[in-house]
Design an enzyme around this catalytic site. Structure first.
Site: not given
Ligand SMILES: *[C@@H]1O[C@H](CO)[C@@H](O)[C@H](O)[C@H]1NC(C)=O
Ligand SMILES: *[C@@H]1O[C@H](CO)[C@@H](O)[C@H](O)[C@H]1NC(C)=O
Length: 880
Positions: A583-584, A586-589, A604, A700
């Site tokens: 789905l997407g 991010g910086g950490f996963g 996630k 954020d």
């Protein structure tokens, strides 16, 4: 231990609430006028199929003959209303006059029904014209004696009176079987802003039963079944809930069945040919997923009209209606093909539950001024004038102006009555008080009748009256002094013979008294019910709000017993089908799509390589566990196996805010929707700042962290960077500055002093992005420029249109836009103490939303366009 509040889709609960209200509203026919033409004068009945209360047509018309269709056509499945009719062998034009309780400015569905049934034994299908007031509506042309014709139009009344007229065009005797008027909600079919909407087709796909109408459909629209070759019928026994974002409200009974092509690779073609080459179409397509999709099943499609992508990609929501509709007329074409094609990623063929097609009808002519019409109808009734052509609108169309009436001619305004000549018309009784309401009249001729009583004084209040002829009647007493004064001044030409032969007492004979009661015939009986309806509506509204509140409270309190759960890595593997759908990132996963049971979830997984990420993961899991708010993402479970850490949270069907602002493929958000979304997000942030102890700084805030569920409700996501910090001093020295360029508070960046005001700054940037449609940092004169600078430069020009996203096409409330810009600029103020708190932000945004909604009430809704296509493997279903 806290129990987890499952995120049963909001939509479904909402749907139940609405449904219950619908049930309450069902015996409510207050917005209906239901006329069965040709039944015995004065009779009424309740239809035993629909429970609609019908009345005889005699009170709405004073000409015509009543007939029955022949017995051989009267089979069990013919609607009762179609078995009798009124025909019009006399006069070129015959009209029904209706005065609904809610007049001018209200939106009505007006329907006329016709079934020939060889009522006149001539075996000859007539053809004739139907007019709505002065304007041509349509020509009735039959295919057979047994097949009824329904004519229907959605029309906003420009006058308190509706005249439905039948015109003999020399091709047979006009007749009508039923006339039905249904008040629609004021926000339905708002495309009437372009003109009236004439029904071309309203189809219930997949229906195995007959036509669906009242009481299933509280607006009594007729949803006809249609059979298609080569399609599979789908149905559900569960309720399909109403859409939140549109107001067309097809009933659950219509939405609970659908068709889909037999083979997964196929698409739909729906073809039609317009009746006239200039017809402009409006489409309303109704979709709902009514199969329970298995994990890894996906139904997604594009909609094309004559090869042009109209809408998509799109997926229908589970047991909830989405209506995709034209917000402006579709292009003119000699023939139309609506194609619905699955997308490459879709494992299932498309589905469609219902479709409405309307053509645009302009009904441009002004009807006569309402007050004048009321006065004339009173006069007509008092004097029992039915030998003249007094039917339909008095002044329009020109060829049917009422006998003895003069009208003002002004193309832009409603015509007024300027003269009335009832000379030699056999009038009995006194001078009707209705005449006093013809306030623009200059000539009144009542000569040579049998009028009795005194000459009433109100005639002198007719300011413009210059000619008054009362000769040849049986008046008693003197002429009022004021009239005589006018006459002697020369401003009034008065003719009066002063003969007083009649006995004044006899002027009120049986007839006249009865007549004055009859004045009210056109006002339907339902008047008394109207206020009750208003109360009912208000009560239901309050009830819905209350329900929503309760629901909202449950969301933050202790929910149903779906418990927060810890999942093993192998469970996570299977719920995500071995991490097959991303789905997407991010910086950490990475975030994957998954299922727990039938419930979609987002998973996630923390990338194992990042140490910092590991900490952030812990922080997010910890925070999410303790936080519950409708505008914050809910945690469903987590995975904490040795080397695999994951968080499972609610799936947000509509992705993130930025994708809707920047990706052409995502659905476009109008101004109201943008405001609603930032309002939601502001609530979530307000909760973190002011509802949590200690307060939580998100750190954020940005568009990609504002996620949208299937109803476009916004929730803040990604607490990975959030840190709880003690309130004392209100600041926190953090060791590492985190955040996203463009959104990061410059003050925090330089001082690394973290406060809630840093979030307010980031939120201000989000506001600027949704206002302008520009990213946080753009190129300007070859330099990178921050959005706040850009807006500042444009503010100097003082033109809101140069600031607001041009793709909104100016369709926004200017005041709400200014307010939003000012608020955003305050949020990004350099000095943190000058920035508003989130509490203040929420209040201001609410104001913006209220202003914009108020405007929407008076404006047609302008969303995106409609429909779309792909012709490979198309198949042509044939209506049987
Ligand atoms: C289809 O799925 C693939 C991977 O599963 C993805 O990369 C792609 O973006 C999807 N395409 C669309 C149009 O959603
Ligand atoms: C009213 O109509 C009659 C004929 O029907 C006519 O003789 C008379 O002049 C008319 N009155 C006026 C004021 O025009």
């Amino acid at each position: 231990m806290k129990l987890f509040q499952g995120f049963l889709p909001m939509l479904i609960l909402y749907g139940l609430v609405l449904t219950t209200v619908l049930v309450n509203a069902q015996d409510d026919q207050s917005g209906f006028i239901s006329i069965d033409c040709g039944i015995v004068e004065g009779s009424t009945y309740t239809d035993n199929v629909t429970n609609i209360n019908y009345v005889s047509d005699a009170d709405f018309i004073d000409s015509g003959e009543i007939h029955n269709i022949l017995a051989i056509y009267n089979s069990f499945d013919v609607d009762t209303q179609l078995t009798t009719l009124r025909s019009f062998p006399q006069n070129t034009r015959n009209c029904y006059t209706l005065k609904p309780t809610q007049g001018k400015g209200n939106r009505y569905l007006i329907r006329a029904r016709f079934m020939y049934g060889n009522y006149d034994f001539k075996e000859q299908l007539p053809e004739f014209d139907v007019y709505l007031g002065p304007d041509y509506w349509d020509t009735v042309k039959f295919n057979s004696s047994s097949k009824p014709i329904n004519m229907e139009i959605v029309h906003v009344l420009s006058s308190d009176y509706i005249h439905v007229c039948f015109i003999n065009t020399g091709r047979g005797t006009p007749f009508v079987s039923a006339i039905e008027l249904r008040l629609l909600a004021s926000n339905m079919y708002k495309e009437t802003a372009f003109g009236s909407l004439y029904l071309f087709a309203r189809v219930n796909f997949g229906s195995a039963f007959g036509t669906i109408r009242y009481e299933a459909d509280k607006y009594d629209r007729l949803w006809g079944p249609i059979s298609w070759a080569n399609s599979t019928y789908l149905y559900t026994f569960d309720k399909v809930s109403t859409a939140l974002f549109t107001t067309i409200d097809p009933p659950s009974e219509v939405m609970s069945d659908a068709i889909t092509p037999k083979y997964p690779q196929e698409s739909f073609n729906i073809n039609w040919t317009p009746d006239h080459t200039t017809d402009k179409f409006f489409m309303y397509m109704h979709f709902a997923e009514i199969e329970i999709l298995k994990r890894n099943q996906k139904r997604e499609f594009n909609i094309f009209l004559n090869g042009n992508l109209s809408y998509g990609p799109f997926f229908p929501l589970n047991h909830s209606t989405t209506t995709i509709y034209s917000t402006e007329p579709e292009f003119i074409a000699p023939k139309y093909t609506l194609t619905i094609n699955k997308t490459k990623n879709s494992t299932l063929p498309p589905i469609i539950n219902a479709l409405e097609l309307y053509t645009l009808k302009q009904l441009p002519q002004n009807q006569t001024n309402d007050q004048d019409v009321a006065a004339l109808l009173s006069i007509k009734s008092a004097y029992k004038i039915n030998t003249k052509n007094w039917q339909g609108d008095p002044c329009t169309p020109q060829e049917f102006v009422w006998e003895g009436i003069g009208c003002s001619n002004n193309d832009t305004e409603s015509p007024r009555i300027v003269s009335l000549n009832l000379s030699t018309s056999g009038l009995n009784g006194g001078i009707d008080p209705g005449i006093a309401n013809l306030t623009m009249i200059h000539t009144l001729d009542l000569s040579n009748n049998n009028l009795t009583g005194t000459v009433t004084n109100f005639l002198s209040s007719l300011k413009f009256l210059t000619v008054l002829n009362l000769k040849g009647n049986n008046f008693v007493g003197p002429i009022p002094a004021e009239l005589q004064a006018k006459a002697s001044k020369g401003t009034l030409s008065l003719s009066f013979d002063g003969e007083s032969t009649g006995d004044p007492a006899s002027s009120c004979d049986g007839n006249t008294c009865k007549d004055s009661k009859d004045n009210k015939i056109i006002v339907p009986v339902i008047a008394s019910v109207a206020s009750l309806i208003v109360i009912l509506i208000a009560l239901s509204a309050i009830w819905i709000i209350k329900k929503q509140k309760e629901h909202g409270m449950r969301k933050t309190g202790i929910g149903p017993d779906i418990r927060k759960q810890q999942y093993t890595y192998s469970e996570v593997q299977s719920m995500t089908n071995n991490f097959s759908l991303v789905l997407g990132k991010g910086g950490f996963g990475t975030v994957y799509h998954g299922f727990i049971g039938d419930t979609q979830v987002a998973v996630k997984m923390l990338s194992g390589s990042s140490l910092q990420g590991d900490k952030e993961f812990q922080a997010e899991a910890y925070l999410l566990l303790g936080i519950h708010h409708k505008n914050l993402i809910s945690l469903i479970g987590y995975c904490n196996d040795e080397s695999h850490k994951g968080i499972i949270y609610e799936y947000m069907a509509n992705g993130n805010l930025d994708s809707h602002i920047f990706d052409a493929s995502s659905s476009f958000l109008n101004w109201e929707e943008r405001l609603q979304i930032v309002c939601d997000a502001a609530h979530g942030l307000e909760y973190l700042h002011h509802g949590c102890k200690p307060p939580i700084v998100h750190r954020d805030i940005k568009g990609t962290n504002i996620l949208l569920n299937e109803t476009f409700q916004a929730k803040l996501a990604d607490f990975g960077l959030s840190k709880a910090f003690p309130t004392e001093g209100g600041t926190h020295i953090s060791t590492a500055v985190a955040g996203t360029p463009g959104y990061l508070d410059p003050e925090y960046y330089t001082s690394t002093r973290l406060t809630e005001k840093s979030d307010v700054y980031s939120f201000g940037v989000v506001l600027l992005v949704i206002i302008t449609g520009q990213p946080a940092i753009t190129k300007y004169d070859n330099d990178n420029i921050h959005i706040s600078r850009l807006v500042n430069l444009k503010l100097a020009e003082g033109d809101i249109n140069s600031i607001v996203d041009p793709r909104l096409l100016g369709d926004f409330d200017v005041n709400s836009a200014w307010k939003a810009v000012e608020l955003a600029m305050a949020c990004v103020a350099h000095t943190p103490s000058r920035r508003p708190t989130m509490k203040e932000v929420v209040m201001e945004l609410n104001d913006c939303l209220v202003t914009e909604r108020a405007r929407q009430e008076t404006k047609p809704k302008k969303l995106t366009g409609l429909m779309s296509l792909n012709l490979e493997n198309a198949y042509d279903p044939t209506p049987i």
